[in-house]
Write an enzyme that holds these catalytic residues in place. Structure first.
Site, PDB file in Angstrom:
ATOM      1  N   GLU A   1       2.306  11.120  50.543  1.00  0.00           N
ATOM      2  CA  GLU A   1       1.701  12.414  50.161  1.00  0.00           C
ATOM      3  C   GLU A   1       0.192  12.342  49.895  1.00  0.00           C
ATOM      4  O   GLU A   1      -0.314  12.821  48.895  1.00  0.00           O
ATOM      5  CB  GLU A   1       2.439  12.937  48.910  1.00  0.00           C
TER       6      GLU A   1
ATOM      7  N   GLU B   1      13.854  12.354  53.047  1.00  0.00           N
ATOM      8  CA  GLU B   1      14.257  12.907  51.746  1.00  0.00           C
ATOM      9  C   GLU B   1      14.959  14.267  51.917  1.00  0.00           C
ATOM     10  O   GLU B   1      14.709  15.214  51.204  1.00  0.00           O
ATOM     11  CB  GLU B   1      13.035  13.061  50.830  1.00  0.00           C
TER      12      GLU B   1
HETATM   13  O1  G3I Z   1      12.373   6.738  33.415  1.00  0.00           O
HETATM   14  C1  G3I Z   1      12.002   7.792  32.500  1.00  0.00           C
HETATM   15  C2  G3I Z   1      12.851   7.691  31.248  1.00  0.00           C
HETATM   16  O2  G3I Z   1      12.520   6.489  30.556  1.00  0.00           O
HETATM   17  C3  G3I Z   1      12.553   8.917  30.349  1.00  0.00           C
HETATM   18  O3  G3I Z   1      13.411   8.872  29.224  1.00  0.00           O
HETATM   19  C4  G3I Z   1      12.822  10.184  31.175  1.00  0.00           C
HETATM   20  C5  G3I Z   1      12.584  11.438  30.370  1.00  0.00           C
HETATM   21  O4  G3I Z   1      11.199  11.673  30.313  1.00  0.00           O
HETATM   22  O5  G3I Z   1      11.953  10.217  32.318  1.00  0.00           O
HETATM   23  C6  G3I Z   1      12.249   9.131  33.192  1.00  0.00           C
HETATM   24  O6  G3I Z   1      11.374   9.188  34.296  1.00  0.00           O
HETATM   25  C7  G3I Z   1      11.706  10.251  35.212  1.00  0.00           C
HETATM   26  C8  G3I Z   1      11.978   9.618  36.590  1.00  0.00           C
HETATM   27  O7  G3I Z   1      12.201  10.626  37.577  1.00  0.00           O
HETATM   28  C9  G3I Z   1      13.196   8.704  36.553  1.00  0.00           C
HETATM   29  O8  G3I Z   1      14.339   9.448  36.243  1.00  0.00           O
HETATM   30  C10 G3I Z   1      10.478  11.164  35.330  1.00  0.00           C
HETATM   31  O9  G3I Z   1      10.335  11.849  34.100  1.00  0.00           O
HETATM   32  C11 G3I Z   1      10.716  12.191  36.431  1.00  0.00           C
HETATM   33  O10 G3I Z   1       9.523  12.939  36.666  1.00  0.00           O
HETATM   34  C12 G3I Z   1      11.024  11.443  37.745  1.00  0.00           C
HETATM   35  O11 G3I Z   1      11.287  12.415  38.743  1.00  0.00           O
HETATM   36  C13 G3I Z   1      11.315  11.858  40.082  1.00  0.00           C
HETATM   37  C14 G3I Z   1      10.095  12.390  40.844  1.00  0.00           C
HETATM   38  O12 G3I Z   1      10.146  11.917  42.196  1.00  0.00           O
HETATM   39  C15 G3I Z   1       8.833  11.908  40.182  1.00  0.00           C
HETATM   40  O13 G3I Z   1       7.760  12.443  40.813  1.00  0.00           O
HETATM   41  C16 G3I Z   1      12.596  12.318  40.771  1.00  0.00           C
HETATM   42  O14 G3I Z   1      13.723  11.731  40.131  1.00  0.00           O
HETATM   43  C17 G3I Z   1      12.572  11.908  42.229  1.00  0.00           C
HETATM   44  O15 G3I Z   1      13.685  12.452  42.935  1.00  0.00           O
HETATM   45  C18 G3I Z   1      11.292  12.424  42.901  1.00  0.00           C
HETATM   46  O16 G3I Z   1      11.272  11.969  44.193  1.00  0.00           O
HETATM   47  C19 G3I Z   1      10.093  12.329  44.951  1.00  0.00           C
HETATM   48  C20 G3I Z   1       9.840  11.227  45.961  1.00  0.00           C
HETATM   49  O17 G3I Z   1       9.705   9.989  45.298  1.00  0.00           O
HETATM   50  C21 G3I Z   1       8.618  11.551  46.806  1.00  0.00           C
HETATM   51  N1  G3I Z   1       8.776  12.854  47.467  1.00  0.00           N
HETATM   52  C22 G3I Z   1       9.056  13.952  46.555  1.00  0.00           C
HETATM   53  C23 G3I Z   1      10.315  13.645  45.742  1.00  0.00           C
HETATM   54  C24 G3I Z   1      10.635  14.809  44.833  1.00  0.00           C
HETATM   55  O18 G3I Z   1       9.602  15.000  43.904  1.00  0.00           O
END
Ligand code: G3I
Length: 355
Positions: free
Chosen positions: A157, A266
């Site tokens: 991205e 994805e």
């Molecule tokens: O690991 C922490 C945990 O310790 C904490 O307690 C919790 C609550 O704040 O957050 C956890 O981290 C989260 C992480 O996922 C793991 O679950 C983040 O807040 C959350 O923002 C993150 O979201 C991920 C997102 O990327 C981040 O930008 C999504 O699961 C994931 O599906 C998404 O995937 C992305 C691809 O990598 C790139 N393309 C877009 C796609 C969707 O955004």
């Protein structure tokens, strides 16, 4: 026998017959139905590989696995030189044990990257400091998993979503510090660490004609400079209305001009008119579940018809998340082939039983 009982028994008989009919399909799972076309993949979390039902679905349906979050820059190197491999190792070991290969996701991204990468003595890191940190990170993770990872989303991205922007690049901190050099150097470092891995640029809204052209122009510039880039990842965060077949096919025809490998990386199809990988999205659903199944099945069927037509350049189609329960979009968006109870939805059969 009264009519209510008769109707109920008939409905049960129809449902049972349908189940048997699906079960008698010649294919065990999605990967079998697409053998000879492309790999079928899915992004997984720790629960998916630990739960017996979920892990059975993984092995039955997929032959390519992506770690949804656990191989990203911040989870693996939260502070400089402090590598954390346990979560990524669990997924890699699950794949090794089950004879599955992995898509590595992702080496460099403006999200989920340790802020320490950008810090320097006088505030912001210099370009040299950033590139040195990127190189050490990339060599550490790529060499650790090169036995099980066959390709990497090297940069995620980096192209702007603003069609009016003069500069095609996202104004991220990565770009502010190093310009487009961070993109090129990421690919160079990944190729140093694993010369056999296929290296991808990965992005969303990739069917948008302006963004598609900008991605193609960037890849052409990189190839002209001898940068080792092999493929483009079309993230495929679509919805039940978008893209239509013509727009999707136009994008694929554009990408196949500049690369020999396209991965859909994805794929999910949400139940409203939003799209893309941005983290801001609504959870509004615009249809009731009955019509939603028909709309979802129709769109999944449409996109897979196009994918199969380009199976000579599309090597892998990966769903983002195993089920609606796992979906980053939330269960209401109804975006995946399995429901919140890990039961196949009608869309699953529409994808699998295409012949
Ligand atoms: O690991 C922490 C945990 O310790 C904490 O307690 C919790 C609550 O704040 O957050 C956890 O981290 C989260 C992480 O996922 C793991 O679950 C983040 O807040 C959350 O923002 C993150 O979201 C991920 C997102 O990327 C981040 O930008 C999504 O699961 C994931 O599906 C998404 O995937 C992305 C691809 O990598 C790139 N393309 C877009 C796609 C969707 O955004």
């Amino acid at each position: 026998m009264n009519s209510t009982i008769r109707t109920t028994l008939c409905a049960a008989l129809v449902a049972a017959t349908a189940t048997v009919a699906h079960a008698q399909q010649p294919f065990d799972g999605l990967k079998d139905a697409y053998e000879g076309f492309f790999k079928m993949g899915v992004a997984v979390n720790q629960r998916n590989i630990a739960d017996s039902l979920q892990s059975a679905l993984l092995v039955q349906n997929y032959n390519s696995i992506t770690a949804e979050n656990d191989m990203k820059p911040e989870p693996t190197e939260p502070s400089e030189g402090n590598f954390r491999w346990d979560a990524a190792d669990r997924i890699a070991n699950f794949c090794r044990k089950n004879g599955l290969r992995m898509r590595g996701h992702c080496l460099v991204w403006h999200n989920q990257i340790g802020r320490w990468m950008f810090e320097g003595e006088n505030g912001q890191a210099t370009k040299e400091e950033l590139l040195q940190r990127m190189r050490r990170h990339i060599h550490a993770i790529v060499s650790r998993y090169r036995d099980v990872v066959y390709c990497w989303d090297v940069v995620n991205e980096a192209i702007t979503d603003d069609p009016r922007a003069d500069n095609p690049y996202r104004p991220s901190t990565l770009y502010q510090i190093a310009g487009e050099e961070f993109i090129e150097k990421a690919f160079v470092y990944a190729h140093e660490a694993d010369p056999d891995a296929l290296l991808f640029y990965n992005d969303y809204n990739e069917t948008d004609p302006v963004k598609c052209e900008r991605i193609c122009q960037m890849v052409e510039r990189m190839k002209a400079r001898g940068i080792p880039i092999h493929g483009i990842g079309m993230q495929g965060h679509y919805n039940i209305h978008y893209p239509d077949s013509a727009l999707l096919e136009a994008a694929i025809n554009n990408y196949r001009r500049v690369v020999d490998h396209i991965h859909v990386t994805e794929l999910d199809i949400r139940a409203n008119r939003e799209k893309g990988g941005q983290l801001q999205f609504s959870r509004t659903v615009e249809a009731d579940v009955d019509s939603l199944d028909a709309l979802l099945t129709a769109q999944y069927t449409r996109v897979f018809d196009v994918f199969r037509r380009h199976a000579d350049v599309i090597d892998c189609v990966t769903f983002w998340n195993l089920s609606d329960r796992d979906s980053w979009l939330g269960a209401d968006n109804y975006a995946t082939p399995f429901d919140t109870q890990y039961q196949p939805k009608p869309a699953y059969y529409g994808i699998r039983d295409w012949r």
